[in-house]
Write a protein that holds these residues in place. Structure first.
Motif, PDB file in Angstrom:
ATOM      1  N   UNK A  18      14.751  -0.538  -2.111  1.00 11.89           N
ATOM      2  CA  UNK A  18      14.436   0.788  -1.575  1.00 11.89           C
ATOM      3  C   UNK A  18      13.210   0.717  -0.667  1.00 11.89           C
ATOM      4  N   UNK A  19      12.185  -0.029  -1.083  1.00 11.70           N
ATOM      5  CA  UNK A  19      10.979  -0.185  -0.263  1.00 11.70           C
ATOM      6  C   UNK A  19      11.294  -0.917   1.030  1.00 11.70           C
ATOM      7  N   UNK A  20      12.097  -1.966   0.931  1.00 11.14           N
ATOM      8  CA  UNK A  20      12.475  -2.724   2.126  1.00 11.14           C
ATOM      9  C   UNK A  20      13.323  -1.870   3.074  1.00 11.14           C
ATOM     10  N   UNK A  21      14.124  -0.983   2.511  1.00 13.74           N
ATOM     11  CA  UNK A  21      14.916  -0.079   3.349  1.00 13.74           C
ATOM     12  C   UNK A  21      14.023   0.855   4.157  1.00 13.74           C
ATOM     13  N   UNK A  22      12.980   1.387   3.505  1.00 12.51           N
ATOM     14  CA  UNK A  22      12.029   2.235   4.226  1.00 12.51           C
ATOM     15  C   UNK A  22      11.322   1.433   5.328  1.00 12.51           C
ATOM     16  N   UNK A  23      10.984   0.212   5.026  1.00 12.55           N
ATOM     17  CA  UNK A  23      10.351  -0.656   6.026  1.00 12.55           C
ATOM     18  C   UNK A  23      11.276  -0.852   7.228  1.00 12.55           C
ATOM     19  N   UNK A  24      12.539  -1.156   6.958  1.00 14.86           N
ATOM     20  CA  UNK A  24      13.497  -1.376   8.043  1.00 14.86           C
ATOM     21  C   UNK A  24      13.652  -0.126   8.896  1.00 14.86           C
ATOM     22  N   UNK A  25      13.595   1.035   8.259  1.00 23.20           N
ATOM     23  CA  UNK A  25      13.705   2.281   9.013  1.00 23.20           C
ATOM     24  C   UNK A  25      12.515   2.451   9.960  1.00 23.20           C
ATOM     25  N   UNK A  26      11.328   2.088   9.489  1.00 25.63           N
ATOM     26  CA  UNK A  26      10.136   2.147  10.341  1.00 25.63           C
ATOM     27  C   UNK A  26      10.290   1.225  11.541  1.00 25.63           C
ATOM     28  N   UNK A  27      10.727  -0.013  11.284  1.00 23.85           N
ATOM     29  CA  UNK A  27      10.832  -0.990  12.360  1.00 23.85           C
ATOM     30  C   UNK A  27      11.959  -0.638  13.332  1.00 23.85           C
ATOM     31  N   UNK A  28      13.062  -0.167  12.798  1.00 25.15           N
ATOM     32  CA  UNK A  28      14.201   0.170  13.660  1.00 25.15           C
ATOM     33  C   UNK A  28      13.884   1.358  14.558  1.00 25.15           C
ATOM     34  N   UNK A  29      13.140   2.318  14.037  1.00 24.57           N
ATOM     35  CA  UNK A  29      12.786   3.510  14.818  1.00 24.57           C
ATOM     36  C   UNK A  29      11.583   3.267  15.709  1.00 24.57           C
ATOM     37  N   UNK A  30      10.978   2.078  15.576  1.00 27.03           N
ATOM     38  CA  UNK A  30       9.792   1.710  16.366  1.00 27.03           C
ATOM     39  C   UNK A  30       8.635   2.685  16.145  1.00 27.03           C
ATOM     40  N   UNK A  31       8.595   3.249  14.938  1.00 22.47           N
ATOM     41  CA  UNK A  31       7.495   4.155  14.592  1.00 22.47           C
ATOM     42  C   UNK A  31       6.393   3.332  13.926  1.00 22.47           C
ATOM     43  N   UNK A  32       5.719   2.535  14.723  1.00 22.31           N
ATOM     44  CA  UNK A  32       4.740   1.593  14.187  1.00 22.31           C
ATOM     45  C   UNK A  32       3.488   2.294  13.653  1.00 22.31           C
ATOM     46  N   UNK A  33       3.318   3.548  14.014  1.00 19.18           N
ATOM     47  CA  UNK A  33       2.243   4.340  13.418  1.00 19.18           C
ATOM     48  C   UNK A  33       2.385   4.356  11.903  1.00 19.18           C
TER      49      UNK A  33
ATOM     50  N   UNK B 259      -0.667   3.067   9.603  1.00 15.06           N
ATOM     51  CA  UNK B 259      -1.546   4.213   9.340  1.00 15.06           C
ATOM     52  C   UNK B 259      -2.457   3.966   8.146  1.00 15.06           C
ATOM     53  N   UNK B 260      -1.939   3.346   7.096  1.00 18.42           N
ATOM     54  CA  UNK B 260      -2.765   3.146   5.902  1.00 18.42           C
ATOM     55  C   UNK B 260      -3.958   2.235   6.167  1.00 18.42           C
ATOM     56  N   UNK B 261      -3.854   1.398   7.207  1.00 15.78           N
ATOM     57  CA  UNK B 261      -4.944   0.469   7.520  1.00 15.78           C
ATOM     58  C   UNK B 261      -6.136   1.183   8.142  1.00 15.78           C
ATOM     59  N   UNK B 262      -5.900   2.355   8.721  1.00 13.42           N
ATOM     60  CA  UNK B 262      -6.964   3.043   9.448  1.00 13.42           C
ATOM     61  C   UNK B 262      -7.248   4.423   8.861  1.00 13.42           C
ATOM     62  N   UNK B 263      -6.828   4.635   7.643  1.00 11.93           N
ATOM     63  CA  UNK B 263      -7.069   5.933   7.019  1.00 11.93           C
ATOM     64  C   UNK B 263      -8.547   6.141   6.726  1.00 11.93           C
ATOM     65  N   UNK B 264      -9.270   5.033   6.541  1.00  7.50           N
ATOM     66  CA  UNK B 264     -10.705   5.105   6.245  1.00  7.50           C
ATOM     67  C   UNK B 264     -11.464   4.269   7.271  1.00  7.50           C
ATOM     68  N   UNK B 265     -12.738   4.610   7.529  1.00  7.23           N
ATOM     69  CA  UNK B 265     -13.535   3.808   8.473  1.00  7.23           C
ATOM     70  C   UNK B 265     -13.707   2.383   7.967  1.00  7.23           C
TER      71      UNK B 265
ATOM     72  N   UNK C 191       0.798  -1.220   0.000  1.00  7.13           N
ATOM     73  CA  UNK C 191       0.000   0.000   0.000  1.00  7.13           C
ATOM     74  C   UNK C 191       0.833   1.274   0.000  1.00  7.13           C
ATOM     75  N   UNK C 192       2.002   1.246   0.591  1.00 10.73           N
ATOM     76  CA  UNK C 192       2.824   2.455   0.681  1.00 10.73           C
ATOM     77  C   UNK C 192       3.873   2.517  -0.423  1.00 10.73           C
ATOM     78  N   UNK C 193       4.449   1.360  -0.778  1.00 13.88           N
ATOM     79  CA  UNK C 193       5.528   1.355  -1.769  1.00 13.88           C
ATOM     80  C   UNK C 193       5.176   0.594  -3.040  1.00 13.88           C
ATOM     81  N   UNK C 194       3.957   0.073  -3.112  1.00 13.85           N
ATOM     82  CA  UNK C 194       3.469  -0.627  -4.306  1.00 13.85           C
ATOM     83  C   UNK C 194       4.400  -1.765  -4.731  1.00 13.85           C
TER      84      UNK C 194
END
Length: 886
Positions: free
Chosen positions: A412-427, A431-437, A378-381
């Motif tokens: 590149x997409x996997x690198x962005x993923x690793x950055x999310x997990x390493x920084x523990x920014x699980x939001x 986030x894309x899962x809860x953007x809509x009701x 959803x984020x990196x297609x």
């Protein structure tokens, strides 16, 4: 059974919807897909390796179109199929050694079934040996050879004659052959375990397998359904081996991504004409599938296998890029595995994550890689997929035509993923899962859950499960700090989304020991709902989720389940989940015992004599409130019972509690350890003196009240009193309601009032003035004889726990096998028994605290002074009343 309106596999559809993997793809070409809105995606999965040339390869379409143009007969059974004969001859040419005879099938699983039948027919033996965590398909025979219980449970698999050994272990294989005592027909194995986690055995393992099979006269079946036809950088994974298997199984890529087809290619020494005469399949070997397979083999072998050689070269590049990612994010990526374009990326487990309940829960319950795949799509297609046998590994299987540009995009997409997990920014991960009701989804009906809920693992003594849930929105942020980034709409959608996850295991509690030496261990289980979600229309959903959790614990071998917070209230004190083959406790008894002991301790420290005190129980008709009323009645001077004024049944319920209090006080002698309060004498005297023919005065409580009204005095036992009126002259207040909001403002109470709040969420607000004038403390806390680490669910110091968890631990340690604390009518005898067990095993109330902090000596001293001032004021009023002229 299901309430879904989806016609095509609703369970799968709802799972895809949950993780936002239900994208409507409308067009595909090569390694690209496009959705209905025109967004392009990189396919790095290729239908689990079934699309060697990506989507809609023109060369395969050309063969299909030629067949249509020429009017080629597609279905010819039982006559000869020239296309099938051409395909079999071509397979004989390109496969290793003397693999010469082919049986065609329609799928990988059907190919395995054919191999099993042939092996049994050829050898006259019945047993099939496979490997743990291997995967060979989902038809019954193939499923029986699949060494993973999660696929087999409920399907009657494995059927008799199938067993498995560890993968990659030649000594275990030799031992199994010896133990087989001449009954094993064949050993089926993958050169790389695909679904098992992209696990590569040590060099020479497959050659060793085949040699051992020859030594023992057992047929070797090499399952290359996923590895074959260029996927590993060689035409076959076994191409470079010294040994040739008796059977080689192909499928997936064989149809070029256009047609379903499989092939079991056999050495003449393993063939049996009886099998050839008896085995057949209506659609196997059809002309279209065979032409697609022939075109596939032509593309793979063209220019001295240039495409396959390119996969080998680019596979090394892909692996090197992944290993560089691992080096950059060692706390995120555990291992890179595989060969060619069949790679697995394993992430570290997060089940002990100290600052994310979400990731711990997902790690334990198989949600990590679905979340990762959802984020990448959803984020990196970029399309990837989890491995079903290993929930911390994603598979990377791009089409064989993918080049370095596509690899770089995926990295590149996997690198962005690793950055999310390493920084523990699980939001950022969710986030894309809860953007809509999200639309409400019904839970499975009761009948289905009862069928699923049969115990599959014997209960293990001392093993427990304890159910928790969010008690307030702050719990969400406390257990996952990064989720504070949610806006209001996202938070609301999140609360709906997590409910789809259902209950699950959330935190392992390692073995603990009581002071007797008894041990217990178990799981914290999560029911992902807020109290507001568990009321009204949500109550049925919550109750079903709790029943599911009890059944999960049962299947895991638990010998007791404890209900925390609203999981007890929703199930009517556990009554709705008893009788499921699992002892249940709501924990309300130890919670009450601890609260009463806490009141006694604080009253003694502050100079309040309970025997003359006015005690108010708020929520007296509930399970804890009722038991507390009975226990306090044995000690108190006056007792007032307060219920929910908005509940029309409250007066009747409180009247029953009052009757029980009177019956207990007039018929049961006080315990030796308890000095009876004035209430006992006052009630007993009133009952003896009662003399009325009033038909409306049937209960003992009402009789007592009538006597005291006759005296023109306040009744020492009262109920149906407004909360503010009851609190006006209270000395001690115990609050135990299911309200989600604070009911009592301590700033409005008289100085010298002692308040014990047992409710969760708390029913008493924080005081804003007068330090220590009113003393409020948390009731129902327990100090066990060991530390408890609840990780992200920790809301108390490690040496404390809530009474409901404490009772679960205590009963597990004591080896109790009965239900406890069920419903609203908790027996006093059980309270005395639980209190005795607590003393035996070293469970005791902790020093008083409030909102996570110990009450200071200064606060307690200040409060004791207020109590003394109040008592002095009361004494002066009494003295003045005595001196007043009649």
């Amino acid at each position: 059974m299901t309430n879904s309106t989806h016609s095509l596999n609703p369970a799968r559809r709802e799972l895809l919807e949950m993780f936002a993997l239900d994208v409507e793809m409308t067009r595909g070409s090569g390694f690209s897909l496009w959705d209905a809105e025109g967004q392009e995606y990189l396919d790095f999965l290729s239908q689990y390796g079934a699309l060697p040339f990506g989507h809609n390869p023109p060369e395969i379409w050309n063969e299909i179109n030629i067949a249509q143009r020429d009017g080629v007969p597609i279905m010819l059974q039982p006559l000869r199929s020239l296309d099938a004969e051409r395909l079999a001859a071509r397979l004989a040419e390109i496969t290793p050694g003397d693999l010469l005879i082919t049986t065609l099938t329609n799928s990988g699983a059907e190919t395995v079934e054919a191999a099993i039948k042939l092996a049994r027919m050829r050898t006259g033996r019945s047993e099939i040996l496979s490997t743990v965590n291997g995967f060979h398909g989902k038809t019954l025979g193939a499923l029986s050879a699949t060494g993973k219980a999660i696929y087999q449970d409920g399907f009657g698999a494995p059927v008799e004659g199938f067993w498995s050994i560890p993968y990659g272990d030649l000594e275990a294989l030799r031992a199994a052959f010896v133990a087989g005592n001449g009954k094993i027909a064949a050993f089926i194995v993958e050169p790389i375990q695909g679904e098992g986690g992209v696990v590569c055995p040590s060099e020479g393992y497959i050659d060793g397998v085949i040699a051992l099979c020859r030594e023992f006269g057992i047929l070797s079946i090499l399952d290359e359904i996923q590895t074959g036809l260029g996927r590993t950088g060689a035409l076959f994974a076994c191409s470079g081996g010294a040994e040739v298997p008796d059977m080689l199984l192909l499928s997936k890529a064989l149809g070029g991504g256009m047609m379903p087809i499989g092939a079991c290619i056999v050495r003449p020494s393993a063939w049996d004409d009886r099998f050839g005469r008896l085995h057949s399949s209506t659609f196997a070997g059809n002309g279209l599938a065979c032409r697609a397979a022939l075109a596939t083999l032509e593309l793979l072998t063209r220019d001295n296998q240039s495409m396959v050689r390119s996969v080998a070269e680019n596979g090394l590049y892909l692996r090197a890029r992944l290993e560089a990612l691992q080096a950059a994010y060692p706390s995120v990526i555990r291992e890179v595995r595989g060969r060619g374009y069949m790679l697995g990326l394993e992430f570290h487990r997060l089940d002990k994550q100290p600052n994310s309940a979400l990731m711990a829960f997902a790690s334990i319950n198989g949600g990590i890689t679905p979340l990762i795949s959802s984020y990448l799509l959803n984020i990196h297609q970029v399309l990837t997929a989890p491995l079903f046998n290993d929930t911390h590994v994603i598979r990377l299987q791009p089409p064989l035509i993918a080049g370095r540009a596509e690899i770089d995009r995926a990295i590149a997409a996997l690198g962005q993923l690793c950055d999310v997990l390493a920084s523990k920014d699980y939001y950022r991960l969710v986030r894309h899962l809860v953007a809509k009701p999200l639309a409400e989804r019904a839970r499975p009906p009761q009948e289905a859950v009862e069928a699923i809920g049969a115990r599959s693992t014997a209960a293990v003594p001392g093993h427990f499960a304890f159910l928790i849930h969010y008690t307030e929105e702050e719990d969400i942020f406390r257990s996952d700090p990064s989720l504070r980034q949610f806006n209001a709409d996202e938070l609301a959608n999140w609360c709906e989304w997590v409910k789809q996850f259902g209950p699950g295991f959330a935190r392992r509690i390692p073995a603990v020991a009581s002071k007797t030496g008894a041990t217990a261990e178990g799981w914290i289980m999560s029911v992902p709902m807020l109290p507001t979600d568990m009321r009204g229309n949500g109550r049925k959903v919550a109750a079903q989720m709790i029943q599911d959790a009890v059944d999960m614990a049962s299947r895991d071998g638990a010998s007791r389940v404890g209900l925390g917070a609203f999981t007890s209230i929703v199930t009517r004190g556990g009554d709705m989940v008893t009788g499921r083959g699992m002892p249940i406790t709501s924990g309300n008894t130890l919670t009450t015992v601890s609260a009463i002991k806490g009141i006694e301790t604080m009253a003694r420290m502050s100079g309040i004599d309970i025997r003359d005190a006015h005690v108010v129980v708020v929520g007296a008709s509930g399970a804890i409130g009722r038991l507390a009323s009975l226990m306090l009645a044995r000690r108190a001077g006056r007792l007032t019972l307060v219920g929910n004024a908005a509940n029309p049944f409250s007066p009747r319920l409180l009247s029953r509690v009052a009757d029980e209090v009177c019956e207990m006080l007039t018929s049961v002698p006080g315990e030796v350890s308890i000095l009876p309060g004035a209430l006992r004498q006052r009630v007993s005297t009133a009952v003896r003196r009662f003399n009325s023919n009033d038909e409306n005065c049937k209960g003992l409580g009402e009789r007592v009240r009538m006597v005291w009204r006759g005296y023109g005095q306040k009744c020492p036992l009262d109920w149906n009193v407004a909360l503010d009126d009851a609190l006006e002259d209270a000395d001690i207040v115990l609050v135990a309601t299911s309200s989600e909001v604070a009911l009592i403002n301590p700033d409005r109470l008289k100085p010298g009032t002692l308040v014990c709040d047992v409710a969760r969420p708390r029913n008493v607000a924080n005081a804003t003035k007068g330090l220590g004038e009113v003393l409020v403390f948390d009731g129902g806390l327990i100090k066990p004889p060991f530390e408890i680490n609840l990780g992200p669910f920790q809301t108390l110091p490690g040496n404390l726990c809530w009474g409901c968890l404490g009772e679960t631990l205590l009963l597990s340690l004591a080896g109790e096998t009965n239900d406890y604390s069920i419903g609203s009518q908790l027996p006093l005898t059980d309270a005395d028994h639980i209190a005795a067990l607590a003393e035996i095993h070293g469970f005791e109330p902790p020093p008083a605290q409030w909102d996570g902090r110990d009450l200071s000596d200064t606060e307690i001293a200040r409060f004791a002074a207020c109590v003394a001032d109040r008592q002095s004021e009361t004494a002066m009023k009494i003295q003045a009343a005595k001196q007043k002229p009649a």
